[in-house]
Design an enzyme around this catalytic site. Sequence first.
Site, short mmCIF file in Angstrom:
data_model
loop_
_atom_site.label_atom_id
_atom_site.label_comp_id
_atom_site.label_asym_id
_atom_site.label_seq_id
_atom_site.Cartn_x
_atom_site.Cartn_y
_atom_site.Cartn_z
CG ASP A 113 -1.84 3.66 12.11
OD1 ASP A 113 -1.60 3.94 11.35
OD2 ASP A 113 -2.19 2.41 12.48
CG ASP A 173 -0.74 2.76 4.85
OD1 ASP A 173 -0.02 2.27 3.99
OD2 ASP A 173 -1.78 2.75 4.94
#
Length: 393
Positions: A113, A173
């Site tokens: 992330d 994602d």
Amino acid sequence: MRRYFLALLLTVVLWSSLANAQHLKTVVDQALAFAEQQSLLMARKYEHQAGVLPRSFEAGKNTISDSRWWCSGFFPGSLWYVYEHSKNSELLAFAKLYTARVEREKFTTDNHDVGFMLYCSFGNGLRLTGDTAYKAVLLKGAQSLATRFDPKVGLIRSWDHNKAIWQYPVIIDNIMNLELLLWASEQSANEQLKKMALSHADKTMEHHFRPDFSSYHVVSYHRQTGLPHKKQTHQGYADGSAWSRGQAWGLYGYTYLYRETREKRYLEQAMHIANFLINHPKMPKNYIPYWDYDAPVQADTPRDASAACIMASALTELSDFVNANIKKKYMEVVEEQIRTLASDEYTAKLGENGNFILMHSTGAFPFKSEVDVPLTYADYYYLEALSRLKKRL
């Protein structure tokens, strides 16, 4: 006479289109003006709480995080977007303050992330200020993210947990974090970073997507063969379902991949995903999707405003790369989404909703986590969509 009436009709149509465009511009301007006020309230609330970043608002209480949470870069990024249009010096100070709270994530190597954390915060800060210190943070963050790439698999590993189930899990994602690598490759003349990003994009396109261009959430790969051994969901309705936010991530990812590379396969992929979403039989008329496209629809089935915001931002950019007829369709969808999101149905009252802008997003429905609540990334992509739309209007 016929020619006169045709000319008159054309004039009426043109004036009608102009009036509609002006009205949409008003909607966008008012939404950004409200965002400025609401964002200032949020920023002031945590100004003196070191390291704190807003996350959500549940059961009448704010939830917060430190920089380790995957969403940590979104509130700083939101402040940058609002500052870009308001030029409010107080917002600039807050954008710098909250961005600094995320800096330590440039050393993060234990999750994928880093792109979300740094590119949304420091990336927007660099874009608007040119601060070279921000550039150094981003380059270091890209190096950290690159450590998660395994050449045998050809992808960046998303998670390190559940090793008994997943050998090498990659979630849809993760397509969003490649933008940091592409930027860093160009800025540092490091061609390997670009090769990693495109390898990840291509293998995701090959293995994550079904024939109808919907996407699995999680695909786990064999460490030795680089081939999938599991395809399933983690936050969606079922392994074979189309989790709404995941589909929006894919649309957004292949749109910017085309922008950065001009490789036709990425444009085609983005257009296929857009077609799947826009024409889905369970897509509501206002284009604010339910939390999963395959979930049973009942009166209380929650929507996911965050998925709509990501989709609106992506479609606005994608419209730049397609012909006039397709562009018109995309922008009709975006306009419906923005008008709905900017209405009282989805936009909170000033000082309410924990000082978040939008209501009615869904984080992880199967875990009963963050269901029908505001989410920091919903606000971020809403502001990005507004910003992109304002520039085109």
